[in-house]
Design a protein around this motif. Structure first.
Motif, PDB file in Angstrom:
ATOM      1  N   SER A   1       2.720  14.190  18.330  1.00 19.06           N
ATOM      2  CA  SER A   1       3.349  15.418  18.821  1.00 19.06           C
ATOM      3  C   SER A   1       4.418  15.917  17.862  1.00 19.06           C
ATOM      4  O   SER A   1       4.787  17.095  17.886  1.00 19.06           O
ATOM      5  N   LEU A   2       4.896  15.017  16.992  1.00 13.40           N
ATOM      6  CA  LEU A   2       5.938  15.363  16.030  1.00 13.40           C
ATOM      7  C   LEU A   2       5.404  15.473  14.606  1.00 13.40           C
ATOM      8  O   LEU A   2       6.170  15.527  13.647  1.00 13.40           O
ATOM      9  N   GLY A   3       4.069  15.476  14.471  1.00 20.30           N
ATOM     10  CA  GLY A   3       3.472  15.745  13.163  1.00 20.30           C
ATOM     11  C   GLY A   3       2.867  14.577  12.432  1.00 20.30           C
ATOM     12  O   GLY A   3       2.389  14.734  11.305  1.00 20.30           O
ATOM     13  N   ALA A   4       2.846  13.389  13.033  1.00 18.12           N
ATOM     14  CA  ALA A   4       2.267  12.223  12.362  1.00 18.12           C
ATOM     15  C   ALA A   4       0.742  12.270  12.380  1.00 18.12           C
ATOM     16  O   ALA A   4       0.134  12.866  13.274  1.00 18.12           O
ATOM     17  N   ASN A   5       0.130  11.622  11.400  1.00 16.94           N
ATOM     18  CA  ASN A   5      -1.319  11.438  11.358  1.00 16.94           C
ATOM     19  C   ASN A   5      -1.681  10.295  12.307  1.00 16.94           C
ATOM     20  O   ASN A   5      -1.174   9.185  12.151  1.00 16.94           O
TER      21      ASN A   5
ATOM     22  N   TYR B   1       0.846  -1.189   0.000  1.00 14.44           N
ATOM     23  CA  TYR B   1       0.000   0.000   0.000  1.00 14.44           C
ATOM     24  C   TYR B   1       0.886   1.245   0.000  1.00 14.44           C
ATOM     25  O   TYR B   1       2.074   1.173   0.300  1.00 14.44           O
ATOM     26  N   THR B   2       0.302   2.394  -0.314  1.00 17.31           N
ATOM     27  CA  THR B   2       1.033   3.657  -0.232  1.00 17.31           C
ATOM     28  C   THR B   2       0.402   4.559   0.820  1.00 17.31           C
ATOM     29  O   THR B   2      -0.768   4.425   1.164  1.00 17.31           O
ATOM     30  N   SER B   3       1.201   5.487   1.327  1.00 16.25           N
ATOM     31  CA  SER B   3       0.749   6.459   2.323  1.00 16.25           C
ATOM     32  C   SER B   3       1.601   7.715   2.181  1.00 16.25           C
ATOM     33  O   SER B   3       2.796   7.628   1.894  1.00 16.25           O
ATOM     34  N   PRO B   4       1.010   8.898   2.417  1.00 18.39           N
ATOM     35  CA  PRO B   4       1.807  10.131   2.387  1.00 18.39           C
ATOM     36  C   PRO B   4       2.438  10.478   3.736  1.00 18.39           C
ATOM     37  O   PRO B   4       3.220  11.434   3.821  1.00 18.39           O
ATOM     38  N   ASP B   5       2.128   9.707   4.791  1.00 20.88           N
ATOM     39  CA  ASP B   5       2.539  10.074   6.149  1.00 20.88           C
ATOM     40  C   ASP B   5       3.878   9.448   6.515  1.00 20.88           C
ATOM     41  O   ASP B   5       3.943   8.468   7.260  1.00 20.88           O
ATOM     42  N   VAL B   6       4.976  10.020   6.012  1.00 24.53           N
ATOM     43  CA  VAL B   6       6.303   9.471   6.272  1.00 24.53           C
ATOM     44  C   VAL B   6       6.610   9.465   7.765  1.00 24.53           C
ATOM     45  O   VAL B   6       7.139   8.480   8.299  1.00 24.53           O
ATOM     46  N   ILE B   7       6.257  10.535   8.468  1.00 18.44           N
ATOM     47  CA  ILE B   7       6.554  10.625   9.902  1.00 18.44           C
ATOM     48  C   ILE B   7       5.863   9.500  10.663  1.00 18.44           C
ATOM     49  O   ILE B   7       6.477   8.803  11.479  1.00 18.44           O
ATOM     50  N   GLY B   8       4.584   9.291  10.392  1.00 21.20           N
ATOM     51  CA  GLY B   8       3.842   8.237  11.077  1.00 21.20           C
ATOM     52  C   GLY B   8       4.357   6.851  10.759  1.00 21.20           C
ATOM     53  O   GLY B   8       4.463   5.986  11.650  1.00 21.20           O
ATOM     54  N   ILE B   9       4.700   6.624   9.487  1.00 14.92           N
ATOM     55  CA  ILE B   9       5.181   5.303   9.084  1.00 14.92           C
ATOM     56  C   ILE B   9       6.525   4.996   9.755  1.00 14.92           C
ATOM     57  O   ILE B   9       6.757   3.894  10.255  1.00 14.92           O
ATOM     58  N   GLU B  10       7.420   5.986   9.784  1.00 18.82           N
ATOM     59  CA  GLU B  10       8.734   5.747  10.382  1.00 18.82           C
ATOM     60  C   GLU B  10       8.654   5.600  11.896  1.00 18.82           C
ATOM     61  O   GLU B  10       9.310   4.727  12.485  1.00 18.82           O
ATOM     62  N   PHE B  11       7.849   6.435  12.550  1.00 18.02           N
ATOM     63  CA  PHE B  11       7.740   6.313  14.000  1.00 18.02           C
ATOM     64  C   PHE B  11       7.012   5.033  14.404  1.00 18.02           C
ATOM     65  O   PHE B  11       7.374   4.395  15.396  1.00 18.02           O
TER      66      PHE B  11
END
Length: 345
Positions: free
Chosen positions: A228-232, A176-186
């Motif tokens: 808190s760091l910008g993730a969805n 799947y794809t997602s635009p939420d890099v911050i959420g995926i990495e955290f």
């Protein structure tokens, strides 16, 4: 058919090489150890890390320049502590039109950088927006056996995520794809902390009730810090969030669970790491997340307890007592509240 270089010949790098080979790609698997490359090419096996046959189209290299020559995509699958070193070596070798993907899960202590940030800082021809992250519930042992697996790829620039999706997707490896890099990495990094906790719980002899509570409250901690760091917050309910949390906390395939299990049985950290023989990303991530939580003023009692166990010599049972005797509170003040706040506006 595309030529793809996979940097890192551990279990996960080997498994992803098999997926790419199954899709008809010309795969270059890089290791910094010449003897490992030679053995892989001679035997088509990588038994130290993954006990399975490797397709003929996967060729191992110990020379980085040769490994990436004419590659349309490069996949980082090295431990987070090696990300910067490998990226620095790559900087003067890589062409700017190459797609850069990483499948490493962790946060850098001290700097608190995510892996995509670390890579972009060392690769002068690439911005953070161009880096793609691949994450999700995916034990290498099962991927190599072509058992059904689903993951997510994410990039701020969606066309880069689409390239990664097309490279990897097949009938046993859904992407799947997602635009939420911050959420995926955290999500991918922080779940390793909770997996250590799940292993500790099992090592202490506790049952399903304790582990279910740990995973649920652990997900709340992950979401608190990530948002808190910008993730969805919705990302933590998806594959790289709750999906990866489940698989890492409940399986003996998970090296973080195995390490936690030994800690719960009373082994010391240095002995556990020596016995594992492979990188346990959760240990480094605990340090980074603990520091992050202090700086962001985010409450993370499970992470704090595991930090105290690993680095302040507190006993596992002391940590359990500390968690169970915290002050009374409502449950709705966590992930559900984050969702309500985000989508009620």
């Amino acid at each position: 058919m595309a030529r793809v270089a996979v940097l890192g010949a551990g279990s996960w790098g080997t498994a992803l090489s098999i997926v790419l080979a199954d899709n008809g790609h010309d795969v270059r698997l890089w290791t910094h150890r010449p003897e490992q490359a030679k053995k892989i090419n001679n035997t088509k096996r990588n038994e130290q890390y993954l006990d399975t046959d490797i397709p003929a189209s996967v060729i191992a290299y110990s020379d980085l320049k040769q490994a990436i020559q004419d590659a349309v995509a490069i996949v980082f699958v090295v431990p987070t502590k090696a990300i910067r070193e490998v990226a620095k070596q790559l900087d003067q070798l890589v062409e700017p039109d190459t797609t850069i993907i990483h499948a490493s899960k962790g946060i850098e202590p001290v700097t608190l950088k995510r892996v995509s940030q670390m890579i972009s800082e060392e690769l002068s021809k690439f911005t953070e927006e161009e880096i793609v992250v691949l994450s999700g519930p995916s034990h290498a042992e099962e991927v190599a056996l072509r058992q059904p697996t689903t993951v997510t790829v994410s990039s701020i620039e969606p066309e880069h995520a689409k390239i990664a999706q097309d490279l990897f997707i097949n009938e046993s490896f859904r992407v799947y794809t997602s635009p939420d890099v911050i959420g995926i990495e955290f999500g991918g990094a922080l779940k390793n902390i909770i997996a250590l906790g799940a292993g500790i719980s099992d090592g202490l002899g506790y049952g399903d009730n304790a582990k279910a509570a740990l995973m649920t409250r652990g997900l709340a901690e992950i979401a608190r810090l990530g948002t808190s760091l910008g993730a969805n917050p919705l990302s933590f309910l998806g594959l790289p969030g709750v999906g990866d949390l489940i698989v890492t906390c409940t399986s003996a395939h998970s090296r973080n669970w195995r390490a936690g299990n030994l800690l719960g049985k009373g082994h010391k950290l240095d002995d556990v790491l020596e016995q594992m023989g492979m990188v346990v990303e959760g240990v480094r991530t605990v340090q980074a997340a603990y520091q992050f939580a202090k700086e962001q003023q985010v409450e993370m009692p499970i992470t704090e307890g595991i930090f105290q166990l690993l680095f302040e010599d507190k006993s596992p049972k002391d940590i359990v007592g500390q968690l169970m005797n915290r002050s009374k509170r409502q449950e709705m003040d966590d992930l559900a509240q984050l969702l309500m706040e985000r989508y009620s506006q």
